[in-house]
Design a protein around this motif. Structure first.
Motif, short mmCIF file in Angstrom:
data_model
loop_
_atom_site.label_atom_id
_atom_site.label_comp_id
_atom_site.label_asym_id
_atom_site.label_seq_id
_atom_site.Cartn_x
_atom_site.Cartn_y
_atom_site.Cartn_z
N ILE A 55 0.84 -1.20 0.00
CA ILE A 55 0.00 0.00 0.00
C ILE A 55 0.87 1.25 0.00
CG2 ILE A 55 -1.71 1.31 1.33
CD1 ILE A 55 -2.92 -1.40 2.12
N ALA A 56 2.00 1.19 0.68
CA ALA A 56 2.89 2.34 0.70
C ALA A 56 3.43 2.66 -0.70
CB ALA A 56 4.06 2.09 1.65
N LEU A 57 3.74 1.63 -1.48
CA LEU A 57 4.31 1.86 -2.81
C LEU A 57 3.26 2.15 -3.87
CD1 LEU A 57 7.07 -0.88 -2.92
CD2 LEU A 57 7.38 1.58 -2.75
N SER A 58 2.11 1.52 -3.78
CA SER A 58 1.15 1.62 -4.86
C SER A 58 -0.15 2.33 -4.50
CB SER A 58 0.81 0.22 -5.37
OG SER A 58 0.10 -0.47 -4.36
N GLY A 59 -0.47 2.39 -3.24
CA GLY A 59 -1.74 2.96 -2.83
C GLY A 59 -2.89 1.97 -2.89
N ALA A 60 -2.62 0.72 -3.27
CA ALA A 60 -3.67 -0.30 -3.37
C ALA A 60 -3.13 -1.62 -2.86
CB ALA A 60 -4.11 -0.45 -4.82
N ASP A 61 -4.04 -2.48 -2.43
CA ASP A 61 -3.60 -3.81 -2.00
C ASP A 61 -3.40 -4.69 -3.23
OD1 ASP A 61 -6.18 -5.83 -2.04
OD2 ASP A 61 -6.73 -3.72 -1.75
N THR A 62 -2.64 -5.76 -3.06
CA THR A 62 -2.26 -6.58 -4.21
C THR A 62 -3.43 -7.31 -4.85
OG1 THR A 62 -1.63 -8.38 -2.72
CG2 THR A 62 0.12 -6.89 -3.46
N ILE A 63 -4.43 -7.72 -4.08
CA ILE A 63 -5.60 -8.39 -4.66
C ILE A 63 -6.35 -7.42 -5.57
CG2 ILE A 63 -7.86 -9.38 -4.15
CD1 ILE A 63 -5.67 -11.36 -3.67
N SER A 64 -6.53 -6.19 -5.13
CA SER A 64 -7.20 -5.19 -5.98
C SER A 64 -6.41 -4.95 -7.26
CB SER A 64 -7.36 -3.87 -5.23
OG SER A 64 -8.21 -4.02 -4.13
N MET A 65 -5.10 -4.86 -7.13
CA MET A 65 -4.27 -4.66 -8.31
C MET A 65 -4.41 -5.85 -9.26
SD MET A 65 -0.95 -3.16 -6.29
CE MET A 65 0.15 -3.11 -7.68
N ALA A 66 -4.40 -7.05 -8.74
CA ALA A 66 -4.52 -8.25 -9.57
C ALA A 66 -5.88 -8.31 -10.26
CB ALA A 66 -4.30 -9.50 -8.71
N MET A 67 -6.94 -7.99 -9.55
CA MET A 67 -8.27 -8.04 -10.15
C MET A 67 -8.43 -6.97 -11.23
SD MET A 67 -10.87 -9.28 -7.27
CE MET A 67 -10.68 -10.89 -6.54
N ASP A 68 -7.83 -5.81 -11.02
CA ASP A 68 -7.86 -4.79 -12.07
C ASP A 68 -7.14 -5.29 -13.32
OD1 ASP A 68 -9.32 -2.91 -10.65
OD2 ASP A 68 -7.54 -1.92 -9.84
N GLU A 69 -6.02 -5.97 -13.13
CA GLU A 69 -5.27 -6.51 -14.27
C GLU A 69 -6.07 -7.60 -14.99
OE1 GLU A 69 -1.42 -7.73 -12.94
OE2 GLU A 69 -0.76 -5.68 -12.60
N ILE A 70 -6.80 -8.42 -14.25
CA ILE A 70 -7.63 -9.45 -14.87
C ILE A 70 -8.73 -8.80 -15.70
CG2 ILE A 70 -9.32 -11.28 -14.40
CD1 ILE A 70 -7.54 -12.02 -11.94
N LEU A 71 -9.38 -7.79 -15.13
CA LEU A 71 -10.45 -7.10 -15.85
C LEU A 71 -9.93 -6.42 -17.11
CD1 LEU A 71 -13.46 -6.41 -15.79
CD2 LEU A 71 -12.84 -4.29 -14.63
N ASP A 72 -8.75 -5.84 -17.03
CA ASP A 72 -8.16 -5.15 -18.18
C ASP A 72 -7.64 -6.12 -19.25
OD1 ASP A 72 -8.70 -2.75 -16.94
OD2 ASP A 72 -6.67 -2.49 -16.17
N GLY A 73 -7.57 -7.39 -18.90
CA GLY A 73 -7.07 -8.38 -19.85
C GLY A 73 -5.56 -8.53 -19.81
N ASP A 74 -4.90 -7.88 -18.85
CA ASP A 74 -3.45 -8.00 -18.72
C ASP A 74 -3.06 -9.37 -18.18
OD1 ASP A 74 -3.21 -5.38 -19.59
OD2 ASP A 74 -3.22 -4.57 -17.55
N ILE A 75 -3.95 -9.98 -17.40
CA ILE A 75 -3.74 -11.31 -16.84
C ILE A 75 -4.84 -12.21 -17.38
CG2 ILE A 75 -3.64 -12.68 -14.73
CD1 ILE A 75 -1.37 -10.66 -14.99
#
Length: 93
Positions: A55-75
């Motif tokens: 959270i300090a580096l990105s402002g978001a937790d890793t699960i949220s980041m991963a789910m955003d990437e899945i939705l965007d089609g990056d994963i």
């Protein structure tokens, strides 16, 4: 805790409505992101004392980041390989 953004229905569309697959993809990617960010831990600690490096580096937790990437089609996942692995695990199916 519930998923609000991105919407769970939108995420499930990316994984053939398979909740287990969605959870597995998000979990694996979150671990990868966390490992990557842990490499930057010493640089952040030199600046400030924090408990949660992600959270300090990105402002978001890793699960949220991963789910955003899945939705965007990056994963994504290899559908044919996934189906083949399921059939291998359960030959009667």
């Amino acid at each position: 805790m519930s998923v609000i953004k991105p919407r769970i229905d939108d995420l499930l569309e990316k994984t053939d409505n398979n909740r287990f697959l969605l959870a597995s993809l998000a979990s694996k990617r979150a671990c990868d992101i966390n490992s990557m960010l842990r490499g930057q831990h010493s640089r952040v600690l030199a600046v400030q004392d924090v408990d949660d490096i992600t959270i300090a580096l990105s402002g978001a937790d890793t699960i949220s980041m991963a789910m955003d990437e899945i939705l965007d089609g990056d994963i994504s996942y290899d559908h044919e390989r996934y189906v083949s692995a399921l059939q291998h695990a359960n030959p009667e199916a």
